[in-house]
Design an enzyme around this catalytic site. Sequence first.
Site, PDB file in Angstrom:
ATOM      1  N   LYS A 104      40.167  48.442  36.190  1.00 31.66           N
ATOM      2  CA  LYS A 104      39.663  49.105  37.389  1.00 31.66           C
ATOM      3  C   LYS A 104      40.546  50.299  37.786  1.00 31.66           C
ATOM      4  O   LYS A 104      41.717  50.390  37.443  1.00 31.66           O
ATOM      5  CB  LYS A 104      39.566  48.107  38.546  1.00 31.66           C
ATOM      6  CG  LYS A 104      38.497  47.025  38.348  1.00 31.66           C
ATOM      7  CD  LYS A 104      37.086  47.585  38.424  1.00 31.66           C
ATOM      8  CE  LYS A 104      36.007  46.557  38.117  1.00 31.66           C
ATOM      9  NZ  LYS A 104      35.836  45.565  39.175  1.00 31.66           N
ATOM     10  N   ARG A 108      37.139  37.673  35.140  1.00 30.20           N
ATOM     11  CA  ARG A 108      36.175  38.476  34.380  1.00 30.20           C
ATOM     12  C   ARG A 108      36.912  39.660  33.762  1.00 30.20           C
ATOM     13  O   ARG A 108      37.539  40.436  34.460  1.00 30.20           O
ATOM     14  CB  ARG A 108      35.061  38.972  35.308  1.00 30.20           C
ATOM     15  CG  ARG A 108      33.969  39.771  34.628  1.00 30.20           C
ATOM     16  CD  ARG A 108      32.927  40.222  35.649  1.00 30.20           C
ATOM     17  NE  ARG A 108      31.790  40.902  35.034  1.00 30.20           N
ATOM     18  CZ  ARG A 108      31.735  42.198  34.771  1.00 30.20           C
ATOM     19  NH1 ARG A 108      32.779  42.973  35.079  1.00 30.20           N
ATOM     20  NH2 ARG A 108      30.660  42.735  34.214  1.00 30.20           N
TER      21      ARG A 108
END
Length: 284
Positions: free
Chosen positions: A229, A263
């Site tokens: 991210k 995840r």
Amino acid sequence: MASKPKPSVTSVPTGGAVLPALLSRPYPAVMGVVNVTPDSFSDGGQFVAPEQALAQARKLVAGGADIIDIGAESTRPYGSQPVSAEEELRRLKPVLADVVALGVPVSIDSMKSEVVAWALDQGAVIANDVWGLQRDAGMAALVAARGAPVIVMHNRDRADPAIDIMQDIADFLARSLDIAAKAGILPDRIVLDPGIGFGKTPEQSMTALARLAELSSFGLPVLVGASRKRFISTVVPSEPQQRLGGSIAAHLIAAQNGARIIRTHDVAETVQALRVAAAIRDQQ
């Protein structure tokens, strides 16, 4: 030589059995990501071809993935283009059945009940809704009727640096859980996701990871997806493919703070990190 038969999908737990099977170990379950999209932030275009997507799913399973999460619409905060349910299905149809046949639980990453319904018919067993049952009015009823576990993620249309992000997450998830309860979704089939990187500044994403334990007040398992991210690049400038170290650091913190599912795009490395961390804690 005869070809090796594919694993039977009947061996994969379904309904209420899925989450207990995934959450029964001392370290978090690992969800591997397969994006059959041209524009996902990290791997857009890499797995659009069915054979590439299947090869990636096989790699993730071999690396220790407990779940495969497959999505056909990018939900990246910047630059993604909405697609129709028909386009999602066009991307999924050539590959989903083969991924299901690998023999691990498959999660369908979609905010559209039409797509989720089709995927569940094909053998997917978990619904992953990045808008937490709050965008598609039919999603909660569908999940309840099918008895499928659902991942309920916090999201916002845009980041607001002025808000208390943990209060916003809590309020959003409370609304989602109210929708779930009214639809008849059983609490033991719900997983919460704080939505790292979605509708948050980089600082708010890091706050959500640091204060993740506050979500324990809901009494439900928590999933965290911090893989590659953008917030990682604000600490150490890097492109998505160069963020493995930051991703693992974030996921270890998440596990320490109560995450039960991680995840990730990088399954083998994440599995190793989580298991080693658990083994070290066992020596205390």
